[in-house]
Design a protein around this motif. Sequence first.
Motif, PDB file in Angstrom:
ATOM      1  N   VAL A  10       0.929  -1.058  -0.026  1.00 23.57           N
ATOM      2  CA  VAL A  10       0.008   0.061   0.064  1.00 23.57           C
ATOM      3  C   VAL A  10       1.203   1.218  -0.158  1.00 23.57           C
ATOM      4  CG1 VAL A  10      -1.667   1.830   0.887  1.00 23.57           C
ATOM      5  CG2 VAL A  10      -1.679  -0.702   1.752  1.00 23.57           C
ATOM      6  N   LEU A  12       0.208   5.488   0.381  1.00 21.10           N
ATOM      7  CA  LEU A  12      -0.498   6.083   0.516  1.00 21.10           C
ATOM      8  C   LEU A  12       0.658   8.320   0.778  1.00 21.10           C
ATOM      9  CD1 LEU A  12      -2.215   5.353   3.791  1.00 21.10           C
ATOM     10  CD2 LEU A  12      -2.930   5.089   1.676  1.00 21.10           C
ATOM     11  N   ILE A  18      -4.997   6.958  -1.101  1.00 22.73           N
ATOM     12  CA  ILE A  18      -4.443   5.889  -1.844  1.00 22.73           C
ATOM     13  C   ILE A  18      -3.965   6.115  -3.051  1.00 22.73           C
ATOM     14  CG2 ILE A  18      -4.430   3.442  -2.085  1.00 22.73           C
ATOM     15  CD1 ILE A  18      -6.827   3.031  -0.022  1.00 22.73           C
ATOM     16  N   MET A  21      -2.561  -0.314  -4.545  1.00 19.84           N
ATOM     17  CA  MET A  21      -2.336  -1.224  -3.730  1.00 19.84           C
ATOM     18  C   MET A  21      -2.217  -2.153  -4.019  1.00 19.84           C
ATOM     19  SD  MET A  21      -5.601  -2.209  -1.021  1.00 19.84           S
ATOM     20  CE  MET A  21      -6.784  -0.840  -2.307  1.00 19.84           C
ATOM     21  N   GLY A  23      -3.148  -6.428  -2.835  1.00 16.51           N
ATOM     22  CA  GLY A  23      -3.473  -7.057  -2.547  1.00 16.51           C
ATOM     23  C   GLY A  23      -4.042  -8.544  -2.463  1.00 16.51           C
ATOM     24  N   ALA A  35      -3.706  -6.781   1.334  1.00 17.17           N
ATOM     25  CA  ALA A  35      -3.725  -5.422   1.643  1.00 17.17           C
ATOM     26  C   ALA A  35      -4.318  -5.274   3.187  1.00 17.17           C
ATOM     27  CB  ALA A  35      -3.649  -3.688   0.617  1.00 17.17           C
ATOM     28  N   VAL A  36      -6.124  -5.454   2.545  1.00 16.64           N
ATOM     29  CA  VAL A  36      -6.601  -4.358   3.816  1.00 16.64           C
ATOM     30  C   VAL A  36      -7.587  -5.635   5.073  1.00 16.64           C
ATOM     31  CG1 VAL A  36      -7.404  -2.541   2.708  1.00 16.64           C
ATOM     32  CG2 VAL A  36      -8.307  -4.862   2.372  1.00 16.64           C
ATOM     33  N   TYR A 142      -2.531  -4.765   9.931  1.00 18.29           N
ATOM     34  CA  TYR A 142      -2.687  -4.429   8.290  1.00 18.29           C
ATOM     35  C   TYR A 142      -1.434  -3.799   8.020  1.00 18.29           C
ATOM     36  CZ  TYR A 142      -7.135  -6.544  10.440  1.00 18.29           C
ATOM     37  OH  TYR A 142      -7.841  -7.593  10.836  1.00 18.29           O
ATOM     38  N   LEU A 144      -2.056  -2.004   5.420  1.00 16.59           N
ATOM     39  CA  LEU A 144      -3.482  -0.379   4.869  1.00 16.59           C
ATOM     40  C   LEU A 144      -2.861   0.533   6.611  1.00 16.59           C
ATOM     41  CD1 LEU A 144      -4.754   1.177   3.339  1.00 16.59           C
ATOM     42  CD2 LEU A 144      -6.769   0.174   4.154  1.00 16.59           C
ATOM     43  N   GLU A 145      -2.895  -0.411   7.825  1.00 19.45           N
ATOM     44  CA  GLU A 145      -3.179   0.462   8.654  1.00 19.45           C
ATOM     45  C   GLU A 145      -1.165   0.697   9.256  1.00 19.45           C
ATOM     46  OE1 GLU A 145      -6.811  -1.067  11.069  1.00 19.45           O
ATOM     47  OE2 GLU A 145      -4.606  -1.679  12.086  1.00 19.45           O
ATOM     48  N   PRO A 162      -6.934   6.706   5.978  1.00 18.50           N
ATOM     49  CA  PRO A 162      -6.880   5.845   4.442  1.00 18.50           C
ATOM     50  C   PRO A 162      -8.052   6.710   3.578  1.00 18.50           C
ATOM     51  CG  PRO A 162      -5.886   4.500   5.520  1.00 18.50           C
ATOM     52  CD  PRO A 162      -6.916   5.234   6.402  1.00 18.50           C
TER      53      PRO A 162
END
Length: 174
Positions: A10, A12, A18, A21, A23, A35-36, A142, A144-145, A162
């Motif tokens: 990911v 950002l 974003i 990304m 995944g 990714a999430v 995660y 993404l986090e 995000p």
Amino acid sequence: PTKGLQTAIVALDDRGAIQAMVGGRSYRASSYNRAVQSVRQPGSAFKSFVYLAALENGLSPATKLRDTPIQLGTYAPKNYGGSSTGKLMTLAEAYARSVNTIAVKLGERVDRSKVAEMARRLGITTPIVVEPSIALGTSEVYVLELAAAYAAIANGGMKVEPFAIESVRLPRGD
């Protein structure tokens, strides 16, 4: 490529938008978005939270710690390559070199719970195990986090959410 391996990434910007990304290998083969939806150990990427907690608690980039072995109960982390230099290093140098022994010593010095709190404030929501290995990123997060937490750092410490869509325009421009 090795058959069956999957990845996630990911990217950002500092607002949380974003930019990219990935995944997994093929959405058609599997809609599971790593990714999430999946968690992974962040490893040394978690060290930023250790160093930020240290700075917030009165230490500076010029503070010095020695790169020597450390043992906490049965836990004895090693540096990449397995050896310690014995060198007294500034936090700035230890961070730049990603020195594991110093990261763990620093996490202990500032209090592991403050490291976990820093990660939480920057957007990590997964359970964080507050043990000595926290400094080396053993609690799963995660992707993404983790990217959002780094975006918050780039955003001057302000947490970001995000997002993928900034606006929708209709054919008439509305």
